[in-house]
Design a protein around this motif. Structure first.
Motif, short mmCIF file in Angstrom:
data_model
loop_
_atom_site.label_atom_id
_atom_site.label_comp_id
_atom_site.label_asym_id
_atom_site.label_seq_id
_atom_site.Cartn_x
_atom_site.Cartn_y
_atom_site.Cartn_z
N THR A 193 3.88 -5.16 -4.72
CA THR A 193 4.34 -4.93 -3.51
C THR A 193 4.10 -3.41 -3.17
OG1 THR A 193 6.48 -4.50 -3.93
CG2 THR A 193 5.91 -6.82 -3.09
N GLY A 194 4.15 -2.54 -4.26
CA GLY A 194 3.99 -1.11 -4.15
C GLY A 194 2.36 -0.77 -3.64
N TYR A 234 2.23 -0.98 0.03
CA TYR A 234 2.64 0.16 0.74
C TYR A 234 1.60 1.49 0.42
CZ TYR A 234 6.80 -2.33 1.70
OH TYR A 234 7.82 -2.91 2.14
N ARG A 235 1.01 1.36 -0.74
CA ARG A 235 -0.23 2.37 -0.94
C ARG A 235 -1.07 2.22 0.02
NH1 ARG A 235 0.27 5.23 -5.69
NH2 ARG A 235 2.19 4.96 -7.04
N ARG A 260 -4.26 5.17 -6.53
CA ARG A 260 -3.17 5.74 -7.28
C ARG A 260 -3.70 7.27 -7.13
NH1 ARG A 260 0.85 3.35 -9.59
NH2 ARG A 260 0.39 1.19 -8.86
N VAL A 277 3.65 8.14 0.03
CA VAL A 277 3.80 6.82 0.12
C VAL A 277 5.44 6.54 0.61
CG1 VAL A 277 4.00 6.53 -2.47
CG2 VAL A 277 3.67 4.63 -0.76
N SER A 278 6.48 7.41 -0.07
CA SER A 278 7.50 7.17 0.07
C SER A 278 8.17 7.30 1.57
CB SER A 278 8.44 7.95 -0.80
OG SER A 278 8.35 7.44 -2.07
N ALA A 291 6.79 4.36 3.59
CA ALA A 291 7.35 2.91 2.93
C ALA A 291 8.82 2.99 3.57
CB ALA A 291 7.34 2.85 1.62
N ARG A 345 7.84 -1.69 6.66
CA ARG A 345 8.51 -2.65 5.95
C ARG A 345 8.16 -4.32 6.51
NH1 ARG A 345 10.10 0.11 1.79
NH2 ARG A 345 10.75 -1.82 0.73
N ARG A 347 10.18 -2.33 -5.24
CA ARG A 347 11.46 -1.93 -5.22
C ARG A 347 12.54 -2.45 -4.67
NH1 ARG A 347 8.19 1.08 -6.87
NH2 ARG A 347 8.30 3.12 -7.09
N ASP A 348 12.32 -3.68 -3.62
CA ASP A 348 13.39 -4.42 -2.96
C ASP A 348 12.93 -5.88 -3.24
OD1 ASP A 348 10.96 -4.41 -1.43
OD2 ASP A 348 12.02 -4.41 0.37
N ARG A 371 10.24 11.26 -5.15
CA ARG A 371 10.07 9.85 -4.78
C ARG A 371 11.33 9.03 -5.15
NH1 ARG A 371 5.82 6.04 -6.25
NH2 ARG A 371 5.08 7.15 -7.85
N ASP A 387 13.28 7.07 -2.08
CA ASP A 387 13.25 5.24 -2.23
C ASP A 387 14.63 4.81 -2.32
OD1 ASP A 387 10.59 5.58 -2.31
OD2 ASP A 387 10.20 5.18 -4.47
N ARG A 431 16.97 6.05 1.33
CA ARG A 431 16.62 5.57 2.63
C ARG A 431 17.41 4.26 3.03
NH1 ARG A 431 11.33 2.80 0.15
NH2 ARG A 431 12.36 0.58 -0.47
O1 DC Z 1 5.29 1.01 -7.40
P1 DC Z 1 4.62 2.23 -6.79
O2 DC Z 1 4.77 3.35 -7.29
O3 DC Z 1 3.16 1.64 -6.57
O4 DC Z 1 5.42 2.12 -5.29
C1 DC Z 1 4.98 3.24 -4.44
C2 DC Z 1 6.07 3.18 -3.41
O5 DC Z 1 6.06 2.37 -2.53
C3 DC Z 1 7.35 3.81 -3.88
O6 DC Z 1 7.72 5.02 -3.93
C4 DC Z 1 8.16 3.12 -2.74
C5 DC Z 1 7.29 2.06 -2.06
N1 DC Z 1 7.67 1.01 -2.25
C6 DC Z 1 8.59 0.12 -1.44
O7 DC Z 1 9.33 1.02 -0.57
N2 DC Z 1 9.19 -1.02 -1.74
C7 DC Z 1 8.57 -1.69 -2.57
N3 DC Z 1 8.86 -3.11 -2.63
C8 DC Z 1 7.69 -1.42 -3.40
C9 DC Z 1 7.15 -0.30 -3.37
#
Ligand code: DC
Length: 224
Positions: free
Chosen positions: A35-36, A39-40, A92, A100-101, A104, A110, A131-132, A181, A185, A188
């Protein structure tokens, strides 16, 4: 013996989630949902359009016009497709790490991505990573994991990854960036990074990927 059909793996940056989630998915023949990376991809679009990542209104507008899908490439590796174009190799970059944060954190972003993530979770046979995913995307998941590692180890891992990809960074810069970051994260208001009360915490500090994957596969195969 019953296999868990929906597995979530959450935790802070650098805890080893991506490598572990990919390996667990492949061992079970499940789909790996990063899922990250979604968001990227959204952040890449914001940057490509020259939009300020903190401009909620413009980012929300862009999110409404954006199509992000996860697919599997010809070599079996996961691919992120942004408006029909494979952007996996661009996700990356340090510019995306920095923004990204912020992107996101917007509920409009979201909500848009949640629809895609829930649809993938609904099919079952998935490892969701982010993250969620255990708290919001799939609160009814069969198995929830929360991966952690010490801040120093997380920074070292991310530093090695960036250097291997040819980026010029110092370990101190990476440490600072990770701290920032994490803070963003976790604090928020929309779906912050939190351990779900029913998640199993796995500390990966000083442990090999093989050992962590083996531990998680044991949980996956445990009877209820
Ligand atoms: O896991 P990652 O480093 O690729 O995630 C990048 C950013 O995406 C992370 O800093 C916060 C956001 N993110 C999020 O808010 N919710 C998620 N489920 C996954 C990532």
């Amino acid at each position: 013996m019953s296999l868990k059909r929906v597995i979530t793996i959450d935790g802070p940056a650098g805890a080893g989630k991506s490598t572990v989630a990919r390996r667990v998915a492949s061992a079970l023949g499940y789909l790996y949902v990063d899922t990250g990376a979604m968001y990227r991809a959204m952040t890449l679009k914001v940057l490509m359009h020259g939009v300020d990542p903190a401009d909620r209104e413009r980012v929300a507008q862009l999110a409404r016009e954006t199509d992000i899908a996860l697919t599997t490439g010809p070599d079996g590796a996961p691919q992120v497709v942004l408006d029909g174009v494979d952007v996996t190799h661009r996700l990356r970059e340090p510019g995306i790490d920095r923004a990204v944060s912020t992107v996101a954190a917007f509920p409009e972003v979201r909500e848009r991505l949640l629809v895609v993530q829930r649809e993938l979770a609904r099919r079952g046979g998935v490892v969701l990573e982010g993250r969620d995913t255990g708290t919001h995307v799939a609160p009814d998941a069969d198995l929830k994991l929360y991966l952690t590692a010490s801040p120093a180890e997380r920074a070292r891992r991310r530093y090695r990854e960036l250097v291997a990809a040819g980026h010029q960074v110092t370990l101190e810069q990476v440490e600072r960036e990770l701290r920032r970051r994490d803070e963003q994260d976790m604090t928020r208001s929309a779906a912050p990074l939190q351990r779900a009360p029913d998640a199993i915490e796995v500390d990966t500090t000083g442990r090999s990927i093989d050992a962590v994957v083996a531990e998680i596969l044991r949980y996956c195969r445990e009877d209820d």
